[in-house]
Design a protein around this motif. Structure first.
Motif, mmCIF file in Angstrom:
data_model
loop_
_atom_site.group_PDB
_atom_site.id
_atom_site.type_symbol
_atom_site.label_atom_id
_atom_site.label_comp_id
_atom_site.label_asym_id
_atom_site.label_seq_id
_atom_site.Cartn_x
_atom_site.Cartn_y
_atom_site.Cartn_z
ATOM 1 N N TYR A 153 25.393 1.533 -50.918
ATOM 2 C CA TYR A 153 25.561 0.426 -49.969
ATOM 3 C C TYR A 153 24.202 -0.149 -49.568
ATOM 4 O O TYR A 153 24.014 -1.366 -49.556
ATOM 5 C CB TYR A 153 26.319 0.910 -48.719
ATOM 6 N N MET A 154 23.259 0.731 -49.247
ATOM 7 C CA MET A 154 21.934 0.257 -48.824
ATOM 8 C C MET A 154 21.208 -0.452 -49.966
ATOM 9 O O MET A 154 20.576 -1.493 -49.755
ATOM 10 C CB MET A 154 21.117 1.431 -48.291
ATOM 11 N N LYS A 155 21.322 0.093 -51.182
ATOM 12 C CA LYS A 155 20.684 -0.546 -52.337
ATOM 13 C C LYS A 155 21.315 -1.908 -52.628
ATOM 14 O O LYS A 155 20.619 -2.858 -52.984
ATOM 15 C CB LYS A 155 20.774 0.363 -53.556
ATOM 16 N N SER A 156 22.634 -2.005 -52.435
ATOM 17 C CA SER A 156 23.307 -3.283 -52.686
ATOM 18 C C SER A 156 22.931 -4.342 -51.652
ATOM 19 O O SER A 156 23.176 -5.527 -51.860
ATOM 20 C CB SER A 156 24.829 -3.091 -52.716
ATOM 21 N N ARG A 157 22.346 -3.916 -50.544
ATOM 22 C CA ARG A 157 21.874 -4.844 -49.508
ATOM 23 C C ARG A 157 20.389 -5.150 -49.645
ATOM 24 O O ARG A 157 19.769 -5.704 -48.760
ATOM 25 C CB ARG A 157 22.158 -4.281 -48.108
ATOM 26 N N GLY A 158 19.807 -4.722 -50.780
ATOM 27 C CA GLY A 158 18.416 -5.061 -51.077
ATOM 28 C C GLY A 158 17.381 -4.053 -50.617
ATOM 29 O O GLY A 158 16.181 -4.312 -50.703
ATOM 30 N N ILE A 159 17.812 -2.913 -50.138
ATOM 31 C CA ILE A 159 16.861 -1.888 -49.705
ATOM 32 C C ILE A 159 16.485 -1.053 -50.929
ATOM 33 O O ILE A 159 17.363 -0.502 -51.593
ATOM 34 C CB ILE A 159 17.466 -0.999 -48.595
ATOM 35 N N ALA A 164 15.685 3.589 -48.967
ATOM 36 C CA ALA A 164 17.053 3.929 -48.561
ATOM 37 C C ALA A 164 17.192 5.441 -48.400
ATOM 38 O O ALA A 164 17.792 5.915 -47.423
ATOM 39 C CB ALA A 164 18.054 3.407 -49.585
#
Length: 175
Positions: A153-159, A164
């Motif tokens: 989820y965090m990676k999919s939000r650009g983190i 992350a």
């Protein structure tokens, strides 16, 4: 230094209404041991042991705590967070001993571990020994890996993944 050995022993005796609170951060030594023994001998005494163990490489850390409830209406809390990676080995041994006279005791133990490597090991042994009838005591332990759904989820939000992971570790410790 990872070649260092660190040993800490504490003996605490709490009389009526006394309050003791300790926080231990374990990080750095090749082998370390934190050992505490608390005697709650006076009514309404409280002791709180909290700690974080951050272990990596081949570090070994042992936390051993014994709390003796020897008077009524006392409270003890043990709350530890462990983050282990590489071939680190952690141990948590907590014991709450409630004597027969120690009615209205509130004793709590919790050890939670985040394993960041398949070779890291956490050994836990929470223990309750209760001889009083009117008490509120509990213990628990968890060990698991990082939540891949939260990481995704965090990676999919650009983190970025490294950031992350660091955020998830920090959130785990801060709970």
């Amino acid at each position: 230094s990872e070649k260092a050995a660190y040993i800490q022993n504490s003996f605490i005796e709490l009389e009526e209404g006394a309050n003791y609170e300790a926080f231990t951060l374990t990080n750095g030594a090749g082998i370390s041991r934190h050992q505490a023994h608390a005697n709650l001998i006076g009514q309404n005494a409280e002791c709180h042991f909290n700690g974080v163990n951050l272990l990596n490489n081949k570090q070994i850390a042992d936390t051993t705590i014994t709390v003796e409830h020897q008077a009524p209406s006392c409270i003890s809390k043990q709350n530890y967070r462990n983050v282990l990676t590489d071939k680190a080995i952690g141990t948590f041994q907590g014991k709450v001993h409630v004597h027969q006279i120690a009615q209205k005791t509130d004793g709590y133990q919790k050890s939670d571990t985040l394993l960041l490597s398949g070779e890291a090991t956490m050994n836990t042994k929470p223990e309750l020994e209760i001889y009083a009838d009117d008490v509120k005591c509990s213990h628990g332990t968890t060990a698991g890996r990082m939540d891949n759904d939260a990481l995704f989820y965090m990676k999919s939000r650009g983190i970025p993944e490294k950031q992350a992971r660091a955020l998830l570790i920090e959130a785990f410790i801060n709970q």
